[in-house]
Scaffold this motif. Structure first.
Motif, PDB file in Angstrom:
ATOM      1  N   PRO A   1      35.989  41.070  -4.975  1.00  0.00           N
ATOM      2  CA  PRO A   1      34.707  41.887  -4.031  1.00  0.00           C
ATOM      3  C   PRO A   1      35.385  43.397  -3.693  1.00  0.00           C
ATOM      4  O   PRO A   1      36.588  43.531  -3.483  1.00  0.00           O
TER       5      PRO A   1
ATOM      6  N   GLN B   1      31.963  43.952   0.258  1.00  0.00           N
ATOM      7  CA  GLN B   1      31.510  42.776   0.075  1.00  0.00           C
ATOM      8  C   GLN B   1      32.528  41.746   0.786  1.00  0.00           C
ATOM      9  O   GLN B   1      32.091  40.733   1.335  1.00  0.00           O
TER      10      GLN B   1
ATOM     11  N   ILE C   1      31.720  38.882   3.898  1.00  0.00           N
ATOM     12  CA  ILE C   1      32.190  37.551   3.640  1.00  0.00           C
ATOM     13  C   ILE C   1      33.160  37.163   5.046  1.00  0.00           C
ATOM     14  O   ILE C   1      32.801  36.084   5.457  1.00  0.00           O
TER      15      ILE C   1
ATOM     16  N   LYS D   1      30.816  36.676   7.867  1.00  0.00           N
ATOM     17  CA  LYS D   1      29.796  35.460   7.841  1.00  0.00           C
ATOM     18  C   LYS D   1      30.577  34.298   8.424  1.00  0.00           C
ATOM     19  O   LYS D   1      30.138  33.363   8.858  1.00  0.00           O
ATOM     20  N   TYR D   2      32.066  34.225   8.388  1.00  0.00           N
ATOM     21  CA  TYR D   2      32.739  33.058   8.557  1.00  0.00           C
ATOM     22  C   TYR D   2      33.460  33.372   9.805  1.00  0.00           C
ATOM     23  O   TYR D   2      34.271  32.530  10.596  1.00  0.00           O
TER      24      TYR D   2
ATOM     25  N   LEU E   1      40.436  39.289   3.873  1.00  0.00           N
ATOM     26  CA  LEU E   1      40.190  37.995   3.976  1.00  0.00           C
ATOM     27  C   LEU E   1      40.919  37.172   4.095  1.00  0.00           C
ATOM     28  O   LEU E   1      40.693  35.813   4.156  1.00  0.00           O
TER      29      LEU E   1
ATOM     30  N   VAL F   1      40.073  33.911   6.594  1.00  0.00           N
ATOM     31  CA  VAL F   1      38.770  33.467   6.427  1.00  0.00           C
ATOM     32  C   VAL F   1      38.299  32.444   6.873  1.00  0.00           C
ATOM     33  O   VAL F   1      37.167  32.069   7.306  1.00  0.00           O
TER      34      VAL F   1
ATOM     35  N   LEU G   1      36.234  30.725  -0.326  1.00  0.00           N
ATOM     36  CA  LEU G   1      36.055  31.784  -1.131  1.00  0.00           C
ATOM     37  C   LEU G   1      35.612  31.555  -2.319  1.00  0.00           C
ATOM     38  O   LEU G   1      34.720  32.290  -3.134  1.00  0.00           O
TER      39      LEU G   1
ATOM     40  N   GLU H   1      31.898  31.953  -2.133  1.00  0.00           N
ATOM     41  CA  GLU H   1      31.515  33.136  -2.369  1.00  0.00           C
ATOM     42  C   GLU H   1      31.572  33.736  -3.643  1.00  0.00           C
ATOM     43  O   GLU H   1      31.431  35.053  -3.713  1.00  0.00           O
TER      44      GLU H   1
ATOM     45  N   VAL I   1      34.784  34.606  -5.340  1.00  0.00           N
ATOM     46  CA  VAL I   1      35.773  35.134  -5.242  1.00  0.00           C
ATOM     47  C   VAL I   1      36.671  34.816  -6.462  1.00  0.00           C
ATOM     48  O   VAL I   1      36.998  33.567  -6.473  1.00  0.00           O
TER      49      VAL I   1
END
Length: 159
Positions: free
Chosen positions: A3, A7, A11, A14-15, A52, A55, A72, A75, A77
């Motif tokens: 990403p 991006q 991610i 989002k979490y 990340l 995450v 991940l 997503e 990743v």
């Protein structure tokens, strides 16, 4: 996929919903970018890994690093990033060992960013309480951080 920073931020947000966890992710990202530059490595990649790295922590604190894979992968990743993210919990919350400079650096700087953040907060507090006195202390902190970087470089093999 590997990403982009944008991006990865999408991610993460989002979490991870708490401001403190997001700031921690950005602090680790900044440290990772710094050490990537020092190592002549891919600064964007190392930064994304730093951003990340936690995450899964907010959603699954008892399964931290283990549930990162699930998130991940969902997503899309890249596996290398997933391994790096998981390896930062080696012998703390998982058995996935860091295998390269990026992963070893993440393992080290994750904890150190907390120390540096705490020191910065204490310096700011000291400055607000004693505006004429703590300037020397800030200088000592900067010196301490330089010593810390000098010590960490060889440990991380980034001389």
């Amino acid at each position: 996929m590997i990403p982009t920073r944008e991006q990865a931020w999408g991610i993460l947000t989002k979490y991870v919903t708490t401001d403190s966890q997001r700031k921690h992710g950005m602090a680790v990202e900044a440290a990772m970018r710094y050490f990537a530059r020092k190592a002549g490595a891919d600064e964007e990649l190392w930064g994304v890994v730093g951003l990340l790295h936690d995450v899964d922590y907010e959603l699954y604190p008892e399964e931290h690093c283990l549930r990162a894979r699930e998130i991940l992968q969902k997503e899309g990743v890249d596996e290398g990033i997933i391994h790096a993210v998981q390896s930062h919990g080696y012998e703390i919350c998982c058995d996935i060992a860091p295998e390269n400079d990026m992963e070893r650096t993440l393992f080290a700087v994750d904890e150190l960013t907390g120390l540096v953040t705490a020191a910065a907060i204490l310096c700011a507090l000291a400055n607000s309480l004693m505006p004429d006195g703590p300037v020397r202390r800030v200088g000592r902190l900067a010196c301490g951080l330089a010593v810390l970087a000098a010590v960490l470089g060889p440990v991380l093999r980034l001389e």
